[in-house]
Scaffold this active site. Structure first.
Site, PDB file in Angstrom:
ATOM      1  N   SER A  79       0.829  -1.207   0.000  1.00 43.93           N
ATOM      2  CA  SER A  79       0.000   0.000   0.000  1.00 43.93           C
ATOM      3  C   SER A  79       0.861   1.253   0.000  1.00 43.93           C
ATOM      4  O   SER A  79       0.496   2.262  -0.607  1.00 43.93           O
ATOM      5  CB  SER A  79      -0.922   0.003   1.226  1.00 43.93           C
ATOM      6  OG  SER A  79      -0.170  -0.028   2.430  1.00 43.93           O
TER       7      SER A  79
ATOM      8  N   ASP B 149       8.112  -3.445  -5.932  1.00 44.11           N
ATOM      9  CA  ASP B 149       6.790  -2.920  -5.628  1.00 44.11           C
ATOM     10  C   ASP B 149       6.376  -1.848  -6.617  1.00 44.11           C
ATOM     11  O   ASP B 149       5.257  -1.842  -7.128  1.00 44.11           O
ATOM     12  CB  ASP B 149       6.762  -2.343  -4.210  1.00 44.11           C
ATOM     13  CG  ASP B 149       7.073  -3.389  -3.158  1.00 44.11           C
ATOM     14  OD1 ASP B 149       7.013  -4.592  -3.483  1.00 44.11           O
ATOM     15  OD2 ASP B 149       7.397  -3.012  -2.021  1.00 44.11           O
TER      16      ASP B 149
END
Length: 547
Positions: free
Chosen positions: A192, A241
């Site tokens: 996130s 990521d």
């Protein structure tokens, strides 16, 4: 075919084109519409843009990226959305002022901040002449939600607004109102934070017109900028990521390699597959897990690589922190020059890895039969230093001076065994998908599931980054019908990812709800927050509102 890194950031002006690329297991249209309406309600005008960046799930390839081996993440349908519009010129504000609000206002307090131009106290040296001039306060010891917004702002400020003058000859950043919402569970191992930084970076690029100029940033450049931006909050990322969040394409995972340079290529996922992410609801103590977990594993893999290199006759520089991937490359006679984009051919690298899986047996310590530590596979600090071939002071300088670790025994053999077998599993997973494409049959799906199960066993037994809850959750997942199930992310808590046939997803989630104790009694939105299905989806994009 254009490489993913060279492709432009998707830029939409038609809603139907946008939603067609976001997947079907999540109500995207409702979220986007609600965000736009709420923005207008709060700020008195419609948004100019909505920037999106998805979270990611790592399908296979855990804890091998910092050994420079490739990994296979995929973007999930859960994402971060940021609606934004330039602030009115009539308002009294400093250049580049940001008014940031979050839909989850009770948890995330609204913030207003402005970048400040740092005037050097003295004439900069030649080395300092390109040093950044913009400043935003980010407290890395107490991370707040707006810190990730500021992190995304930094790269745009220092890349596009390199000077600031009072005579009006230099452009200044546009003041902006922004409203954030997110569906990626925080602290779950689904990145996130990276999604937040990517979405924030895109927001400031869009609002300042940098995505619509003559030479807009491409996906590869956005990944690099987001990586640098995330360092502002104290995260030194290897790029997995950000690359997954930016470069992913629908129905495909992303094979990301790190050596000799960062590169990415799509890997089609067989039709009929869904991936179910389930949060163990265990949040690792980062301070403790760093010293005994992540940081310790980094040291163990680096020292293990040096010792293995010595044992197989690979030359290592006195102060060099060689990685397991570099040991493999040098053993194979790989020659990597500055600017090279490709290393060994996959077939040759796999051949060397299969050899090294056997060679790592040499990292097992020699123990006397009947001794207290007869079955101890780890080595003490003193034994490790001796095996490295370095003196104590030099060893500490190279391997311990920059990191805080805590251990009585260092598990060099176990870590090496995991890294090399996991690297092989990534190649086999990728090859199975490429061989059959999206039309791969049942045998391919079974093969992928088996590789995921082997990965979980290795993470639990060899890398020891699992935990009782993750072990239980993956066991229950297989009993509930998952073809394969493993932890995803750093481990010691966070999420699992399970490969489930699409027609069995609903029944699978119901079984996990009924058998995993922390899920008992959860229904509706509360259940959907902790366990959800996703297909690999597209990466980051921007939607522009047009009249």
């Amino acid at each position: 075919m254009t490489a993913p890194a060279d492709q432009p950031i998707p830029f939409y002006t038609k809603a139907e084109d946008l939603y067609a690329n976001l997947g079907s297991s999540f109500d995207h249209q409702s979220r986007w519409n609600n965000l736009a309406k709420e923005f207008e309600k709060r700020f008195g005008r419609k948004p100019a843009y909505i920037a999106r960046a998805p979270g990611r799930v790592n399908l296979i390839g855990e804890h091998i990226d910092y050994a420079l081996f490739g990994v296979l993440p995929a973007a999930v349908e859960r994402d971060i959305l940021i609606a934004c519009a330039p602030r009115s010129d009539g308002e009294n504000h400093a250049p580049g002022t940001v008014s940031a609000q979050n839909l989850f206002g009770a948890k995330y307090v609204p913030q207003t901040f402005a970048p400040a131009w740092k005037v050097p106290e003295k004439e900069p040296s030649e080395k300092e002449v390109h040093a950044e001039g913009w400043h935003l306060d980010i407290n890395t010891k107490e991370l707040r939600w707006e810190s990730y917004v500021k992190a995304g702002y930094y790269g745009v400020l220092n890349h596009y607004f390199k000077s600031n003058t009072s005579d009006g000859t230099s452009s200044t950043p546009v003041p902006v109102d922004m409203l954030v919402t997110g569906s990626v569970p925080a602290g779950s191992g689904l990145s996130s934070s990276a999604a937040m930084v990517v979405a924030s970076t895109l927001t400031f690029l869009a609002i300042n017109g940098k995505l619509e100029d003559a030479n807009p940033i491409n996906k590869g450049e956005l990944v690099k900028m987001a990586m640098e931006n995330e360092k502002r909050v104290g995260v030194n990322s290897g790029g997995m990521d950000q690359a997954a969040s930016v470069m992913s394409t629908p129905s495909s995972a992303l094979y990301i390699s790190f050596f000799p340079t960062l590169a990415a290529s799509p890997v089609p996922i067989p039709a009929g597959c869904s991936f179910v992410c389930a949060n163990s609801l265990v949040v690792a103590d980062k301070a403790l897990s760093a010293k005994r977990g992540y940081n310790l594993r980094v040291v163990e893999t680096l020292v293990g690589a040096r010792i293995l290199a010595n044992k197989v006759g690979v030359e290592v520089g006195e102060k060099e922190k060689i990685t397991f991937r570099e040991v493999a490359g040098r053993l194979a006679g790989e020659s990597v020059n500055v600017g090279d984009k490709e290393g060994l051919e996959v077939e040759r690298l796999v051949e060397v890895l299969e050899r090294l899986v056997n060679e790592v047996e040499a990292l097992k310590p020699k123990r006397e039969k009947g001794s207290v530590d007869e079955h101890e596979l780890g080595v003490t600090l003193e034994e490790m230093i001796e095996l490295s071939g370095l003196d104590k002071d030099l060893f500490n300088e190279v391997y311990l001076s920059w990191v805080d670790v805590e251990a009585t025994h260092f598990q060099l053999y176990k870590r090496a065994k995991h890294v090399y077998t996991e690297a092989l599993r990534v190649f086999r997973f990728r090859q199975a998908c490429l061989a059959g494409g999206s039309s791969s049959g049942e045998s391919t799906i079974e093969q992928l599931g088996q590789l995921m199960n082997e990965s979980q066993e290795s993470c639990a037994e060899l890398f020891e980054c699992s935990c009782p809850e993750l072990n239980l959750l993956t066991k229950l997942a297989r009993e509930a019908g998952a073809v394969g199930s493993r932890l995803t992310g750093a481990g010691w808590g966070g999420c699992t990812v399970s490969l489930v046939r699409e027609d069995q997803v609903e029944n699978f989630i119901a079984k996990i709800r009924d058998t995993y104790p922390p899920y008992k009694g959860l229904e509706g939105d509360k259940l959907n927050e902790v366990i959800f299905a996703t297909r690999p989806t597209t990466g980051a994009c921007v939607f522009k509102f047009v009249d």
